[in-house]
Design an enzyme around this catalytic site. Structure first.
Site, PDB file in Angstrom:
ATOM      1  N   ARG A 181      -5.089   0.895  -7.571  1.00 42.22           N
ATOM      2  CA  ARG A 181      -3.666   1.171  -6.039  1.00 42.22           C
ATOM      3  C   ARG A 181      -3.013   2.203  -7.320  1.00 42.22           C
ATOM      4  NH1 ARG A 181      -1.388  -2.350  -2.310  1.00 42.22           N
ATOM      5  NH2 ARG A 181      -2.097  -4.454  -2.310  1.00 42.22           N
TER       6      ARG A 181
ATOM      7  N   GLY B 103       0.830  -0.606  -0.225  1.00 49.94           N
ATOM      8  CA  GLY B 103      -0.042   0.103  -0.155  1.00 49.94           C
ATOM      9  C   GLY B 103       0.623   1.107  -0.360  1.00 49.94           C
TER      10      GLY B 103
ATOM     11  N   PHE C  72     -14.566   2.930   3.127  1.00 43.37           N
ATOM     12  CA  PHE C  72     -12.872   2.215   2.165  1.00 43.37           C
ATOM     13  C   PHE C  72     -12.611   3.401   1.960  1.00 43.37           C
ATOM     14  CE2 PHE C  72     -11.440  -0.732   0.082  1.00 43.37           C
ATOM     15  CZ  PHE C  72     -10.444  -1.881   1.000  1.00 43.37           C
ATOM     16  N   VAL C  73     -11.809   3.312   0.670  1.00 44.32           N
ATOM     17  CA  VAL C  73     -10.435   4.081  -0.149  1.00 44.32           C
ATOM     18  C   VAL C  73      -9.719   3.377  -1.340  1.00 44.32           C
ATOM     19  CG1 VAL C  73     -11.697   6.466   0.871  1.00 44.32           C
ATOM     20  CG2 VAL C  73      -9.105   5.226   1.661  1.00 44.32           C
TER      21      VAL C  73
ATOM     22  N   ASP D  57      -5.427   2.435  10.107  1.00 45.20           N
ATOM     23  CA  ASP D  57      -6.895   2.492  10.515  1.00 45.20           C
ATOM     24  C   ASP D  57      -7.012   1.838  12.073  1.00 45.20           C
ATOM     25  OD1 ASP D  57      -9.721   2.109   9.353  1.00 45.20           O
ATOM     26  OD2 ASP D  57      -9.283   0.546   9.002  1.00 45.20           O
TER      27      ASP D  57
ATOM     28  N   ASP E 276      -5.287  -0.858  -2.761  1.00 44.67           N
ATOM     29  CA  ASP E 276      -5.998  -1.102  -3.121  1.00 44.67           C
ATOM     30  C   ASP E 276      -7.605  -1.939  -2.638  1.00 44.67           C
ATOM     31  OD1 ASP E 276      -5.172  -2.931  -1.017  1.00 44.67           O
ATOM     32  OD2 ASP E 276      -5.777  -4.163  -2.573  1.00 44.67           O
TER      33      ASP E 276
ATOM     34  N   ASP F 274       0.794   3.651   4.228  1.00 39.44           N
ATOM     35  CA  ASP F 274      -0.148   4.530   3.203  1.00 39.44           C
ATOM     36  C   ASP F 274      -1.478   4.654   4.372  1.00 39.44           C
ATOM     37  OD1 ASP F 274      -1.589   2.153   3.915  1.00 39.44           O
ATOM     38  OD2 ASP F 274      -2.429   0.955   1.470  1.00 39.44           O
TER      39      ASP F 274
END
Ligand code: IMP
Ligand code: MG
Length: 184
Positions: free
Chosen positions: A168, A47, A155-156, A106, A162, A103
């Site tokens: 990506r 990521g 969710f992004v 969470d 991804d 990235d």
């Protein structure tokens, strides 16, 4: 086969322009903090790849780069119960200044697991840098030292992030249309 991926985008959450500006700001802080430290960057794959490559090209000083693979999501949008690390460090980081790059943070489990792994090798200092922070979903007590944007629950994808190993390569951060989550 060519499949256009932009048609799958629902909403752009962070634009390319805003990402570029933020990467510039973060790199200024990193330059101030690390220019004389011969830092070892540890990037969490996959990521962080796009963020990493933009960021380190703004940092014109001596550094080393290592990577750790983490498998958090499998093919779901809900994190696995347990993050798996796919490898450990290749470089010797004992008594070195280390900066972990990812990235997004969470639940925090991935970063925590990588921190624990890196700490086994006794770095002199250890800090973390993420582009995105979804602090409302945190399950462990952990805040990144350098952070780009706070984001909400959705969710992004894009800019390295991804869904099912796709998207990506989008140059911005966006949400997907609901029907895309049932695609393979
Ligand atoms: P955590 O362990 O729950 O903090 O999750 C962090 C990892 O999950 C990151 O390294 C990302 O690769 C992945 N991740 C978390 N949220 C998202 C998202 O919204 N889109 C894509 N990947 C995500
Ligand atoms: Mg990841």
């Amino acid at each position: 086969m060519m499949e256009e991926i932009r048609k799958d985008i629902d909403k752009i959450i962070v634009s390319t322009e805003d990402i570029t500006k933020k990467v510039g700001e973060i790199s200024q802080k990193l330059i101030a903090d690390y220019k004389e430290k011969d830092v070892t960057i540890v990037a969490i794959l996959n990521g962080s790849l796009v963020f990493l490559s933009d960021l380190i090209r703004q940092m014109p000083f001596s550094m080393r780069l290592d990577t750790i693979g983490a498998d958090t999501y499998g093919s779901q949008t809900f994190p696995r119960a347990e993050t798996r690390l796919l490898n450990s460090l290749k470089l010797d980081i004992q008594d070195r200044d280390v900066l972990i790059i990812d990235d997004i943070i969470d639940t925090g489990k991935t970063l925590k697991k990588v921190i624990e792994d890196v700490n086994r090798y006794k770095p002199r200092s250890l800090k973390t840098c993420v582009l995105l922070n979804r602090s409302r979903r945190r399950q462990v007590e952990l805040e990144p030292d350098y952070c780009g944007f706070q984001i909400g629950d959705e969710f992004v994808v894009g800019y390295g992030l991804d869904f099912n190993n796709r998207y990506r390569n989008l140059p911005y951060i966006a949400t997907l249309k609901a029907e895309c989550y049932s695609k393979r």
